[in-house]
Design a protein around this motif. Structure first.
Motif, PDB file in Angstrom:
ATOM      1  N   SER A 215       0.906  -1.232  -0.077  1.00 12.37           N
ATOM      2  CA  SER A 215       0.083   0.272   0.190  1.00 12.37           C
ATOM      3  C   SER A 215       0.798   1.261   0.056  1.00 12.37           C
ATOM      4  CB  SER A 215      -0.798   0.061   1.405  1.00 12.37           C
ATOM      5  OG  SER A 215      -1.522   1.313   1.507  1.00 12.37           O
ATOM      6  N   ASP A 216       0.426   2.271  -0.747  1.00 18.11           N
ATOM      7  CA  ASP A 216       1.296   3.366  -0.802  1.00 18.11           C
ATOM      8  C   ASP A 216       1.253   4.122   0.459  1.00 18.11           C
ATOM      9  OD1 ASP A 216       2.074   2.980  -3.383  1.00 18.11           O
ATOM     10  OD2 ASP A 216       0.363   4.049  -4.477  1.00 18.11           O
ATOM     11  N   ASP A 217       0.307   3.717   1.299  1.00 18.80           N
ATOM     12  CA  ASP A 217       0.359   4.542   2.584  1.00 18.80           C
ATOM     13  C   ASP A 217       1.299   4.179   3.399  1.00 18.80           C
ATOM     14  OD1 ASP A 217      -1.910   5.997   1.347  1.00 18.80           O
ATOM     15  OD2 ASP A 217      -3.374   4.853   2.188  1.00 18.80           O
ATOM     16  N   GLN A 218       1.693   2.786   3.305  1.00 21.92           N
ATOM     17  CA  GLN A 218       2.725   2.179   4.294  1.00 21.92           C
ATOM     18  C   GLN A 218       4.013   2.985   4.249  1.00 21.92           C
ATOM     19  OE1 GLN A 218       1.404  -1.677   3.369  1.00 21.92           O
ATOM     20  NE2 GLN A 218       1.555  -2.195   5.573  1.00 21.92           N
ATOM     21  N   PHE A 219       4.736   3.170   5.391  1.00 18.81           N
ATOM     22  CA  PHE A 219       6.157   3.469   5.420  1.00 18.81           C
ATOM     23  C   PHE A 219       7.010   2.812   4.308  1.00 18.81           C
ATOM     24  CE2 PHE A 219      10.651   3.267   7.028  1.00 18.81           C
ATOM     25  CZ  PHE A 219      10.969   4.661   7.070  1.00 18.81           C
ATOM     26  N   GLN A 220       7.760   3.328   3.438  1.00 17.31           N
ATOM     27  CA  GLN A 220       8.642   2.933   2.638  1.00 17.31           C
ATOM     28  C   GLN A 220       9.990   3.839   2.608  1.00 17.31           C
ATOM     29  OE1 GLN A 220       7.468   1.510  -1.513  1.00 17.31           O
ATOM     30  NE2 GLN A 220       9.094  -0.095  -1.218  1.00 17.31           N
ATOM     31  N   LEU A 221      11.410   3.155   2.749  1.00 16.58           N
ATOM     32  CA  LEU A 221      12.409   3.904   2.567  1.00 16.58           C
ATOM     33  C   LEU A 221      13.349   3.610   1.223  1.00 16.58           C
ATOM     34  CD1 LEU A 221      13.913   6.286   3.801  1.00 16.58           C
ATOM     35  CD2 LEU A 221      14.843   4.865   5.539  1.00 16.58           C
ATOM     36  N   GLU A 222      13.732   4.505   0.830  1.00 14.94           N
ATOM     37  CA  GLU A 222      14.776   4.017  -0.578  1.00 14.94           C
ATOM     38  C   GLU A 222      16.126   4.961  -0.468  1.00 14.94           C
ATOM     39  OE1 GLU A 222      12.296   4.772  -3.959  1.00 14.94           O
ATOM     40  OE2 GLU A 222      10.757   3.193  -3.551  1.00 14.94           O
ATOM     41  N   SER A 223      16.851   4.314  -1.045  1.00 14.47           N
ATOM     42  CA  SER A 223      18.355   4.893  -1.103  1.00 14.47           C
ATOM     43  C   SER A 223      18.922   4.689  -2.439  1.00 14.47           C
ATOM     44  CB  SER A 223      19.219   4.582   0.015  1.00 14.47           C
ATOM     45  OG  SER A 223      20.498   5.015  -0.038  1.00 14.47           O
ATOM     46  N   GLY A 224      19.859   5.476  -2.798  1.00 15.61           N
ATOM     47  CA  GLY A 224      20.752   5.203  -3.977  1.00 15.61           C
ATOM     48  C   GLY A 224      21.886   4.514  -4.121  1.00 15.61           C
ATOM     49  N   SER A 225      22.240   4.120  -2.504  1.00 16.35           N
ATOM     50  CA  SER A 225      23.352   3.169  -2.532  1.00 16.35           C
ATOM     51  C   SER A 225      23.133   2.039  -1.467  1.00 16.35           C
ATOM     52  CB  SER A 225      24.614   4.028  -1.914  1.00 16.35           C
ATOM     53  OG  SER A 225      24.694   4.135  -0.509  1.00 16.35           O
ATOM     54  N   ILE A 226      23.817   0.890  -1.772  1.00 11.88           N
ATOM     55  CA  ILE A 226      23.715  -0.280  -0.864  1.00 11.88           C
ATOM     56  C   ILE A 226      24.257   0.142   0.757  1.00 11.88           C
ATOM     57  CG2 ILE A 226      24.521  -2.635  -0.624  1.00 11.88           C
ATOM     58  CD1 ILE A 226      23.942  -3.275  -3.372  1.00 11.88           C
ATOM     59  N   GLU A 227      25.364   0.638   0.653  1.00 15.53           N
ATOM     60  CA  GLU A 227      26.026   1.155   1.764  1.00 15.53           C
ATOM     61  C   GLU A 227      24.915   1.993   2.498  1.00 15.53           C
ATOM     62  OE1 GLU A 227      27.506   1.354  -1.208  1.00 15.53           O
ATOM     63  OE2 GLU A 227      29.115  -0.066  -1.058  1.00 15.53           O
ATOM     64  N   THR A 228      24.250   2.690   2.252  1.00 16.46           N
ATOM     65  CA  THR A 228      23.193   3.328   2.874  1.00 16.46           C
ATOM     66  C   THR A 228      22.148   2.729   3.508  1.00 16.46           C
ATOM     67  OG1 THR A 228      23.649   5.601   1.460  1.00 16.46           O
ATOM     68  CG2 THR A 228      21.616   5.558   2.733  1.00 16.46           C
ATOM     69  N   LEU A 229      21.841   1.865   2.589  1.00 17.82           N
ATOM     70  CA  LEU A 229      20.530   0.733   2.986  1.00 17.82           C
ATOM     71  C   LEU A 229      21.014  -0.217   4.168  1.00 17.82           C
ATOM     72  CD1 LEU A 229      19.557  -0.784  -0.345  1.00 17.82           C
ATOM     73  CD2 LEU A 229      18.429   0.813   0.937  1.00 17.82           C
ATOM     74  N   ILE A 230      22.465  -0.550   4.200  1.00 16.50           N
ATOM     75  CA  ILE A 230      23.026  -1.215   5.447  1.00 16.50           C
ATOM     76  C   ILE A 230      22.797  -0.267   6.696  1.00 16.50           C
ATOM     77  CG2 ILE A 230      24.940  -2.145   6.459  1.00 16.50           C
ATOM     78  CD1 ILE A 230      25.888  -3.298   3.615  1.00 16.50           C
ATOM     79  N   ARG A 231      23.296   0.979   6.431  1.00 20.24           N
ATOM     80  CA  ARG A 231      23.499   1.837   7.619  1.00 20.24           C
ATOM     81  C   ARG A 231      22.107   2.028   8.273  1.00 20.24           C
ATOM     82  NH1 ARG A 231      27.603   4.759   4.694  1.00 20.24           N
ATOM     83  NH2 ARG A 231      25.940   6.309   3.926  1.00 20.24           N
ATOM     84  N   LEU A 232      20.894   2.272   7.157  1.00 24.91           N
ATOM     85  CA  LEU A 232      19.545   2.473   7.633  1.00 24.91           C
ATOM     86  C   LEU A 232      19.052   1.238   8.254  1.00 24.91           C
ATOM     87  CD1 LEU A 232      18.203   4.348   4.858  1.00 24.91           C
ATOM     88  CD2 LEU A 232      18.717   5.433   6.750  1.00 24.91           C
ATOM     89  N   SER A 233      19.164   0.067   8.049  1.00 26.01           N
ATOM     90  CA  SER A 233      19.016  -1.060   8.423  1.00 26.01           C
ATOM     91  C   SER A 233      19.507  -1.249   9.966  1.00 26.01           C
ATOM     92  CB  SER A 233      19.346  -2.258   7.621  1.00 26.01           C
ATOM     93  OG  SER A 233      18.841  -3.604   8.149  1.00 26.01           O
ATOM     94  N   ASN A 234      20.919  -1.017  10.044  1.00 32.10           N
ATOM     95  CA  ASN A 234      21.351  -1.000  11.438  1.00 32.10           C
ATOM     96  C   ASN A 234      20.470   0.001  12.486  1.00 32.10           C
ATOM     97  OD1 ASN A 234      23.214  -2.520  10.591  1.00 32.10           O
ATOM     98  ND2 ASN A 234      24.869  -1.190  10.358  1.00 32.10           N
ATOM     99  N   GLU A 235      19.886   0.958  12.049  1.00 32.55           N
ATOM    100  CA  GLU A 235      19.223   1.843  12.833  1.00 32.55           C
ATOM    101  C   GLU A 235      17.845   1.429  13.270  1.00 32.55           C
ATOM    102  OE1 GLU A 235      20.199   4.768  14.084  1.00 32.55           O
ATOM    103  OE2 GLU A 235      22.302   4.399  13.396  1.00 32.55           O
ATOM    104  N   GLY A 236      17.559   0.242  12.327  1.00 33.36           N
ATOM    105  CA  GLY A 236      16.271  -0.668  13.153  1.00 33.36           C
ATOM    106  C   GLY A 236      15.201   0.056  12.093  1.00 33.36           C
ATOM    107  N   LEU A 237      15.294   0.460  10.688  1.00 36.79           N
ATOM    108  CA  LEU A 237      14.521   1.054  10.125  1.00 36.79           C
ATOM    109  C   LEU A 237      14.104  -0.340   9.107  1.00 36.79           C
ATOM    110  CD1 LEU A 237      15.858   4.316   9.085  1.00 36.79           C
ATOM    111  CD2 LEU A 237      13.890   3.753  10.415  1.00 36.79           C
TER     112      LEU A 237
END
Length: 312
Positions: A215-237
């Motif tokens: 659903s477009d109403d649900q939270f979704q986070l996107e990034s331009g790099s895999i390294e950033t995705l790892i950092r965001l994941s480490n933050e519990g997102l």
């Protein structure tokens, strides 16, 4: 009609400007303009609409440019024939690589390739799959390394390796305690994704069967790099998926967050791709040999299921 005239026409069509085209062709602007005018006079048509800014192709001009590209590419084949006959592997070679492959694969093979084939002048660009296909078709790339299959009749593909997907699930995530993960457990609404335009993103979406419930109403986070995705994941997102070669460079303390899939492991097919005209095949084959030889020691997975990189 000469090959040079057709080459000039292609340059103007690309740059939409006579002065810029002349600079790219290393001739004066009057020389280039005169040769194109001669060609138009001979054909008794206008290839370019000079009243438009920037310059545009006429309808017949579009057809002429398509044919001119074929003729110019075929003219290059003569030198190709001579090079292959002599066993010569050298000259300029323009290679495109997609962003999710470039940082891991390039350092693995570049030094070895340069040492083995010092006469090849590699020009490497990081490009999206869409950009690569367009540049292969217009002759601005000789080959590329991308996720396949691409299902394009104008592009030929030679498989280099199969790269498994690996789950990155941080502490506190519902899947963190699993020894291995099943594809059925994935939820796109719980997934950190690369930005639109990355074929690895499309592969992840194709893998996640739950995407149809998104659903477009649900939270979704996107990034331009895999390294950033790892950092965001480490933050519990959320969790994310990584190509296997990216996991080889991950910090030691983060390796506990890596989880492999139950077999057959979802994977992407990585190939060297090139135009069906098959120019510079001796260099393409040399690249294939070097990369295949190096990657054989890095990826030992066999039981995999290839996930399409194309948006569905």
């Amino acid at each position: 009609m000469t090959i040079t005239q057709l080459y000039y026409v292609l340059a103007v069509a690309e740059n939409q400007n006579f002065t810029k085209a002349a600079e790219k062709c290393f001739v004066t602007q009057p020389t280039l303009s005169m040769q194109i005018q001669k060609l138009e006079d001979q054909l008794d048509v206008q290839i370019f609409d000079r009243s438009k800014k920037p310059i545009e192709l006429t309808e017949v001009g579009k057809k002429i440019v398509n044919q001119a590209r074929n003729i110019v590419n075929e003219s290059y084949r003569i030198q190709d024939i001579v090079d292959q006959q002599k066993g010569f592997i050298g000259g300029e070679f323009k290679l495109g690589i997609i962003p999710t492959i470039m940082p891991t694969l390039l350092p693995m093979f570049l030094k070895t390739f340069i040492k083995k084939h010092p006469k090849v002048k590699l020009k490497i660009e990081e490009l999206t799959t869409e950009e690569i296909i367009a540049r292969l078709k217009d002759g601005h790339l000789d080959a590329a390394i991308a996720a396949t299959p691409l299902e394009d009749e104008n592009i030929k593909e030679r498989v280099l390796y199969f790269e498994p997907f690996v789950s990155y699930t941080p502490e506190g995530h519902r899947l963190h305690s699993n020894k291995k993960i099943d594809v059925s457990e994935l939820d796109i609404n719980d997934m950190l994704l690369l930005e639109d335009g990355h074929c690895f993103r499309d592969g992840v979406i194709n893998l996640c069967k739950a995407f149809k419930n998104h659903s477009d109403d649900q939270f979704q986070l996107e990034s331009g790099s895999i390294e950033t995705l790892i950092r965001l994941s480490n933050e519990g997102l959320g969790m994310t998926l990584l190509p296997y070669l990216h996991t080889l460079e991950i910090h030691e303390k983060e390796k506990k967050n890596l989880h492999y899939f139950n077999e057959p492991s979802p994977a992407r097919e990585v190939s060297i791709i090139y135009h069906k005209s098959e120019l510079k095949m001796q260099i393409i084959e040399a690249l294939q040999d070097v990369i295949a030889g190096i990657i054989r020691g890095a990826i030992a997975f066999q039981n995999v299921k290839i996930i399409s990189p194309l948006p569905k």
